[in-house]
Scaffold this motif. Structure first.
Motif, short mmCIF file in Angstrom:
data_model
loop_
_atom_site.label_atom_id
_atom_site.label_comp_id
_atom_site.label_asym_id
_atom_site.label_seq_id
_atom_site.Cartn_x
_atom_site.Cartn_y
_atom_site.Cartn_z
N LEU A 2 36.23 46.41 40.89
CA LEU A 2 36.76 45.29 41.65
C LEU A 2 36.37 43.99 40.95
O LEU A 2 35.43 43.95 40.17
N SER A 3 37.08 42.94 41.26
CA SER A 3 36.75 41.62 40.74
C SER A 3 35.77 40.93 41.67
O SER A 3 35.79 41.14 42.90
N ASP A 6 37.36 39.23 44.48
CA ASP A 6 37.75 40.00 45.66
C ASP A 6 36.75 39.84 46.79
O ASP A 6 37.10 40.01 47.97
N ARG A 9 36.78 35.69 49.49
CA ARG A 9 38.13 35.44 49.98
C ARG A 9 38.14 34.23 50.90
O ARG A 9 37.23 34.03 51.71
N PHE A 151 38.68 43.13 53.30
CA PHE A 151 39.28 44.28 52.64
C PHE A 151 40.01 45.15 53.67
O PHE A 151 39.55 45.29 54.81
N VAL A 169 42.21 49.71 43.37
CA VAL A 169 42.22 48.77 42.24
C VAL A 169 41.71 49.51 41.01
O VAL A 169 40.68 50.17 41.06
N GLU A 202 35.46 39.94 34.12
CA GLU A 202 36.54 39.13 34.69
C GLU A 202 37.54 38.73 33.61
O GLU A 202 38.75 38.60 33.88
#
Length: 458
Positions: A2-3, A6, A9, A151, A169, A202
């Motif tokens: 995941l980034s 994420d 948010r 999420f 992802v 990233e």
């Protein structure tokens, strides 16, 4: 992987799992109807909020967020004034316009159901959405889950045995890791700090300039939220009639700038964290860090140790990249959902992330950063989620203030460490996971135990 982005948010309060997640789920279901050619045939929609989404839904703003999602609003871009006007119109007209222009009858009192009896087995935050045609024939029946921090996952995704399918992802990065031990090994093998490793990952997802711009924007939204909270007084919404305190504390600090340094540190961290969570409780714009209920800890540390200390934007990026890397470990190896883990999965994780970020900008080694994260969680193990009246106010707002102070102390203890600790970050994450699984459901965002039942509402 995941980034990091994420985890951070932008959304609206008071709960990422109860507002951001359900809003996104409603929007996803409408997209599903369009994708499968059902939108033009749909004449009736029904939404069931299950488990924790029902039990604390009213206090957490879940029905409102669900309706906003059906009205076409998204957490990242929502215009709150326009949203309130659209909600008011819906409650009067009982008409909903679907993507493509199809207008249907929709009465929130009838078509939005709080199912208090159904506690889903896959995850306690369940949402079932169904669509019917003009002859009341079923067109689509989908169940989704709000898994914490905004999420979401479909029933198929949560049932999948492979982690990649569950997360949905598949980012190929140069330094993939699935544990704290792997993260430290990669840092040592390649001579990288945690934030440099995270930035390299990233880079595989987007241009560096975009990543840095988005990190700067996230920090800016966090700091703006603090500023709003420090200048807004009054009573928070809901039947508890909780008085905002951050602005009053800030006024006192401004009036006595030469007060005792230690007391000033505590008071400033308290004011900054509470400012964010009072904004969150009022349904304002916040950043999940990693959730809305724990949104005040990371910004409070950034404000005091980066902005007030006149550090650079680069230091704030270092902080967020490091904190985000630690947060990903909790997301991947356990959970950041209060309905699954209790508040140890929210405030505990935020404290761990903030401690790691602070240790990083203080020049800590990857090992010391990991120790800071471990200490931050170790002393939040077993923390319950028992919101009084189902509102994200008591004890949630103060809990963020305490978490911010703990994070700073964890980072200081870590930088004084001279060798490996007896408890590793992976061990404390696994302990949190096991504790969350063993914890009674009445202490996990259901308002059925703890303070939620022992505090008499007036």
């Amino acid at each position: 992987m995941l980034s990091v982005l994420d985890l951070f948010r932008v959304g609206i309060g008071p709960s990422s799992s109860h507002t951001v997640g359900p809003m996104r789920i409603a929007a996803r279901f409408l997209s599903h109807l369009v994708r499968h050619g059902h939108a033009a045939q749909t004449e009736r929609l029904q939404v069931e909020l299950q488990g924790s989404l029902a039990l604390t839904g009213e206090g957490h703003g879940t029905p409102r967020a669900t309706l906003l999602g059906l009205l076409g609003f998204l957490p990242e871009t929502i215009d709150l004034d326009a949203a309130e006007r659209a909600l008011a119109t819906l409650h009067v007209s009982h008409r909903l316009t679907l993507p493509g222009g199809q207008e249907i009858a929709f009465d929130p009192a009838r078509d939005l159901i709080l199912d208090f009896e159904n506690i889903p087995a896959l995850h306690p935050n369940g949402m079932r959405l169904t669509a019917f045609d003009g002859h009341d024939r079923l067109l689509s029946d989908k169940t989704y889950y709000s898994t914490g921090g905004g999420f979401i996952a479909s029933e198929r995704q949560l049932s999948a045995p492979v982690d990649d399918d569950r997360i949905g992802v598949r980012n190929d990065v140069p330094y993939p890791f699935g544990s704290g031990a792997e993260l430290l090994h990669l840092c040592g093998a390649h001579g990288l700090s945690i934030h440099a490793l995270m930035l390299a990952n990233e880079d595989a997802m987007r241009p560096r300039e975009e990543t840095e711009a988005r990190l700067d924007a996230i920090a800016g939204i966090m700091l703006d939220c603090i500023d709003r909270g420090l200048t807004t007084e009054g009573i928070l919404p809901g039947r508890l009639q909780v008085q905002r305190r951050a602005a009053n504390l800030w006024h006192k600090l401004q009036a006595a700038p030469l007060a005792n340094e230690r007391e000033s540190l505590f008071d400033r961290l308290n004011a900054y964290a509470m400012a964010v969570n009072e904004e969150n409780a009022a349904g304002g714009r916040v950043v999940t860090a990693p959730t809305n209920g724990a949104a005040g800890i990371v910004p409070a540390i950034i404000r005091y140790y980066c902005v007030d200390a006149e550090r650079s934007a680069k230091d704030m990026r270092t902080f967020l990249l490091t904190a985000g890397g630690i947060g990903l470990l909790y997301k991947q190896r356990a959970s950041i959902s209060g309905a699954e883990m209790g508040c140890q999965g929210e405030v505990g994780v935020a404290c761990s992330m903030a401690a790691a970020g602070l240790a990083a900008i203080w020049g800590g080694t990857p090992e010391q950063v990991s120790i800071a994260a471990e200490i931050g969680m170790e002393h939040n193990l077993g923390l319950t989620c028992d919101p009084v009246a189902g509102l994200v106010q008591v004890p949630c707002i103060e809990r963020n203030a305490i978490g911010a102070v703990k994070a700073a102390n964890a980072a200081r203890l870590a930088l004084h460490s001279t060798g490996p600790m007896r408890v590793s970050l992976d061990q404390v994450i696994e302990t949190m996971r096991q504790t969350g699984l063993d914890m009674s459901s009445k202490y996990k965002e259901t308002a059925q135990g703890g303070l939620a039942v022992n505090v008499v509402e007036c």
